[in-house]
Scaffold this motif. Structure first.
Motif, PDB file in Angstrom:
ATOM      1  N   ASN A 124     -22.044  -6.613 -18.910  1.00 14.96           N
ATOM      2  CA  ASN A 124     -22.236  -5.139 -18.403  1.00 14.96           C
ATOM      3  C   ASN A 124     -21.862  -3.794 -19.065  1.00 14.96           C
ATOM      4  OD1 ASN A 124     -24.073  -6.856 -15.730  1.00 14.96           O
ATOM      5  ND2 ASN A 124     -21.301  -6.871 -15.120  1.00 14.96           N
ATOM      6  N   SER A 125     -21.156  -3.921 -20.031  1.00 15.58           N
ATOM      7  CA  SER A 125     -20.918  -2.924 -20.159  1.00 15.58           C
ATOM      8  C   SER A 125     -21.632  -2.396 -21.616  1.00 15.58           C
ATOM      9  CB  SER A 125     -19.949  -3.515 -22.162  1.00 15.58           C
ATOM     10  OG  SER A 125     -18.587  -3.693 -21.426  1.00 15.58           O
ATOM     11  N   GLN A 126     -21.239  -1.143 -21.401  1.00 17.83           N
ATOM     12  CA  GLN A 126     -22.313   0.735 -21.367  1.00 17.83           C
ATOM     13  C   GLN A 126     -21.655   0.699 -22.815  1.00 17.83           C
ATOM     14  OE1 GLN A 126     -25.412   2.525 -20.333  1.00 17.83           O
ATOM     15  NE2 GLN A 126     -24.553   0.741 -18.498  1.00 17.83           N
ATOM     16  N   ASP A 128     -21.292   3.397 -25.210  1.00 14.41           N
ATOM     17  CA  ASP A 128     -21.078   4.397 -25.692  1.00 14.41           C
ATOM     18  C   ASP A 128     -19.984   4.475 -26.591  1.00 14.41           C
ATOM     19  OD1 ASP A 128     -22.806   5.122 -23.884  1.00 14.41           O
ATOM     20  OD2 ASP A 128     -22.059   6.016 -22.661  1.00 14.41           O
TER      21      ASP A 128
END
Length: 173
Positions: A124-126, A128
């Motif tokens: 689920n990591s963003q 950025d």
């Protein structure tokens, strides 16, 4: 929260359940803390839990900690930077391995591959952090191994990482 050395029970759990050798847990700096954690399921709310502490360092400086209890509840430090676990280990390596979780990284460390990082929040990591660290940590990489779960979220993460890092140098494990 104050961290301490792992208890014998946690070392045995890491060894017997997650197959992480005690020496790898120690070398990776995995620690212990008893903290208030958000609990989901039937009994929602907060509860004091014994947790493993995965410390996230950048240039040798502690920038975040992920707390994990035995029921797989997670908590990061509020307001801290989100970076991959073990990021310092790949700074000047020709190759690296990206995995989905800290225990996956420990598994590679157990077989001698220390050039491994875990994305900060699983599949689920963003991403950025990838923009921020791309030039300093990934631009010079010849080969990047992507070793993530094969569920839907893992496949999505794999596709996005290979697209952003370059399909020509990514290898799927």
């Amino acid at each position: 929260p104050e961290q301490g050395a792992l208890t014998q029970k946690q070392i045995e759990w890491g060894r017997d359940v997650r197959h992480s050798p005690p020496e790898v847990l120690v070398e990776a700096g995995v620690a212990f803390a008893s903290i208030s954690m958000p609990i989901s399921g039937k009994e929602k709310g907060w509860e004091k839990r014994d947790c493993l502490c995965f410390n996230f360092f950048e240039n040798g400086e502690l920038v975040n900690t992920k707390f994990r209890d035995s029921q797989k509840h997670f908590k990061l430090l509020q307001g801290a930077r989100t970076i991959p676990y073990n990021i310092d280990a790949i700074r000047d390596t020709p190759d690296c391995i990206l995995v989905e979780g800290e225990f996956d990284a420990l598994s590679y460390m157990a077989v001698g591959r220390t050039d491994v990082i875990s994305v900060p929040n699983g599949a689920n990591s963003q991403l950025d952090w990838l923009d921020e660290l791309s030039e300093s940590h990934f631009e010079q990489k010849q080969v990047i191994y992507l070793s993530v779960d094969t569920d839907r979220k893992g496949r999505e993460l794999c596709r996005e990482l290979s697209r952003r890092l370059g399909v020509d140098r990514c290898r799927i494990v």
